[in-house]
Write a protein that holds these residues in place. Structure first.
Motif, mmCIF file in Angstrom:
data_model
loop_
_atom_site.group_PDB
_atom_site.id
_atom_site.type_symbol
_atom_site.label_atom_id
_atom_site.label_comp_id
_atom_site.label_asym_id
_atom_site.label_seq_id
_atom_site.Cartn_x
_atom_site.Cartn_y
_atom_site.Cartn_z
ATOM 1 N N LEU A 158 48.958 52.443 44.718
ATOM 2 C CA LEU A 158 49.230 51.942 43.376
ATOM 3 C C LEU A 158 49.280 50.425 43.360
ATOM 4 N N TRP A 159 49.936 49.832 44.352
ATOM 5 C CA TRP A 159 50.014 48.370 44.431
ATOM 6 C C TRP A 159 48.632 47.758 44.658
ATOM 7 N N ALA A 160 47.791 48.430 45.377
ATOM 8 C CA ALA A 160 46.432 47.925 45.601
ATOM 9 C C ALA A 160 45.647 47.860 44.286
ATOM 10 N N ILE A 161 45.820 48.889 43.452
ATOM 11 C CA ILE A 161 45.133 48.892 42.157
ATOM 12 C C ILE A 161 45.669 47.775 41.269
ATOM 13 N N LYS A 183 44.225 44.547 42.386
ATOM 14 C CA LYS A 183 42.816 44.477 41.998
ATOM 15 C C LYS A 183 42.681 44.036 40.535
ATOM 16 N N GLU A 184 43.486 44.646 39.639
ATOM 17 C CA GLU A 184 43.400 44.298 38.217
ATOM 18 C C GLU A 184 43.820 42.855 37.973
ATOM 19 N N LEU A 185 44.854 42.411 38.656
ATOM 20 C CA LEU A 185 45.306 41.034 38.487
ATOM 21 C C LEU A 185 44.241 40.040 38.939
ATOM 22 N N ARG A 186 43.591 40.331 40.062
ATOM 23 C CA ARG A 186 42.543 39.444 40.559
ATOM 24 C C ARG A 186 41.333 39.437 39.629
ATOM 25 N N GLN A 187 41.029 40.609 39.063
ATOM 26 C CA GLN A 187 39.902 40.686 38.139
ATOM 27 C C GLN A 187 40.192 39.903 36.854
ATOM 28 N N MET A 188 41.422 39.987 36.370
ATOM 29 C CA MET A 188 41.786 39.211 35.177
ATOM 30 C C MET A 188 41.756 37.724 35.462
ATOM 31 N N ARG A 189 42.139 37.344 36.683
ATOM 32 C CA ARG A 189 42.116 35.929 37.040
ATOM 33 C C ARG A 189 40.691 35.393 37.058
ATOM 34 N N ARG A 190 39.738 36.219 37.458
ATOM 35 C CA ARG A 190 38.336 35.784 37.463
ATOM 36 C C ARG A 190 37.737 35.774 36.063
#
Length: 371
Positions: A6-9, A12-19
């Motif tokens: 769950l933490w990995a997902i 992933k979403e946080l990094r995608q939003m940052r990009r």
């Protein structure tokens, strides 16, 4: 459930939003925009309404009365004419919101306690109508005429000597003001979003490369993509007009053809803006996000929800860039005041200029992206 997965997902979403810079801008931009617009730009206490003056008496008392009216800060003199007919003409063209008529026999009327001043108001905007009523509270100091018995010091004229006459919507029905504006709101929301998403969808599905390989020029390709949406916009305009007249008895005092001409200008302006957004957006989700950046200021600053005259001057300059601002003046002038489109030529010229700039930028950016 594994907390590690769950933490990995979540990461992933946080990094995608940052990009995703558009999403990041929406996260910060929408709260800031709403706070600034509602806290600073939106003002329901109207001041400095554009007013026309017809002082046919031209006496010291009439000039003193006008100074008292201006001192309330409800009106700002923007036009001086000689006759009430000239004021009515300016009111119909939308150059002023309020007209003050002082008749030649002002002194006699004031002394006798009769109606001495008439305030003409563009009642198509109920908020303006409510603000102008404050002018009827300005006191008229009664002074004796020659050979008449003196009055007691500081006597004030009888109530009702300043009458407020509302034109175009004397019943103060909100629907008469709102329904014409809804045409612009609906066209702004749908035309920009449909166009921006349609172009990006072609790119995501891989159809754009096939279209580029055809003999079509880039201008033909872009204009051909948006023409069907122009037809949709006219259908929406017709639907709102018919429902407005049927359900709310909204009048169309001007030419219906002029209403459609104004709608075509707004449709074209929004389609051009949608094309420009499509050249920047990388996905359909980004296109919808960028559309919100346009739609939110349009609905708040154009004069649809909140009175334009109550906004700070800097915000009014920003609102002048929005095509919806000029369309609202056009459609309300035509439908409610019976004005013709050439009488509202500044708004027509502003929309034409917006179309030219947006379409040029969209075509230039589109060519650069495809080369």
């Amino acid at each position: 459930m594994s907390l590690r997965r769950l933490w990995a997902i979540v990461l992933k979403e946080l990094r995608q939003m940052r990009r995703d810079r558009v999403t990041l801008a929406m996260i910060v931009g929408i709260p800031v925009m709403q706070l600034v617009l509602f806290g600073y730009a939106i003002n329901l206490n109207l001041r400095h309404l554009q007013a026309g003056i017809a002082d046919q008496a031209n006496t010291s008392a009439s000039r003193a009365l006008l100074m008292d009216m201006v001192a309330t800060e409800v009106i700002t003199p923007a036009l001086r004419v000689d006759t009430p007919d000239a004021l009515m003409h300016a009111l119909r063209e939308g150059r002023i919101s309020v007209g003050v008529v002082i008749p030649p026999d002002f002194e006699r009327r004031r002394y006798e306690g009769r109606e001495a001043v008439q305030v003409l108001v563009d009642g198509s905007d109920t908020v303006v109508q409510s603000a102008a009523v404050q002018l009827a509270q300005v006191p008229l100091q009664s002074q004796p005429l020659a050979n008449d018995r003196p009055l007691r010091a500081g006597a004030v004229a009888a109530a009702g000597q300043i009458s407020v006459v509302a034109f175009y919507n004397p019943q103060r029905r909100s629907a008469i003001n709102i329904v014409p504006g809804l045409i612009g709101i609906i066209l702004t929301m749908t035309m920009v979003m449909f166009t921006a998403v349609a172009i990006v969808r072609e790119r995501e599905r891989g159809n754009m490369e096939l279209l580029i390989a055809t003999p079509l020029t880039r201008s033909e390709l872009m204009i051909g993509k948006v023409l069907p949406y122009a037809v949709i916009g006219l259908v929406q305009t017709t639907l709102v007009l018919l429902l407005g007249m049927w359900l709310f008895d909204v009048p169309v005092r001007g030419s219906v053809l002029d209403v459609y001409l104004a709608s075509i200008l707004l449709i074209t302006a929004n389609l051009a803006l949608g094309l420009l957004i499509s050249t920047k957006a990388q996905s359909q989700f980004q296109a919808m996000q960028m559309t919100m950046f346009v739609f939110l200021p349009s609905i708040l600053l154009s004069g649809f929800m909140f009175p334009f005259a109550g906004m700070p001057r800097v915000v009014q300059w920003l609102a002048e860039v929005l095509p919806l601002t000029h369309f609202l003046r056009l459609v309300r002038g035509i439908m409610l005041r019976g004005a013709r489109w050439w009488e509202l030529w500044p708004e027509v010229l502003a929309l034409v200029a917006f179309i030219a700039v947006m379409m040029t930028l969209a075509i230039l950016r589109f060519r650069k992206r495809l080369d």
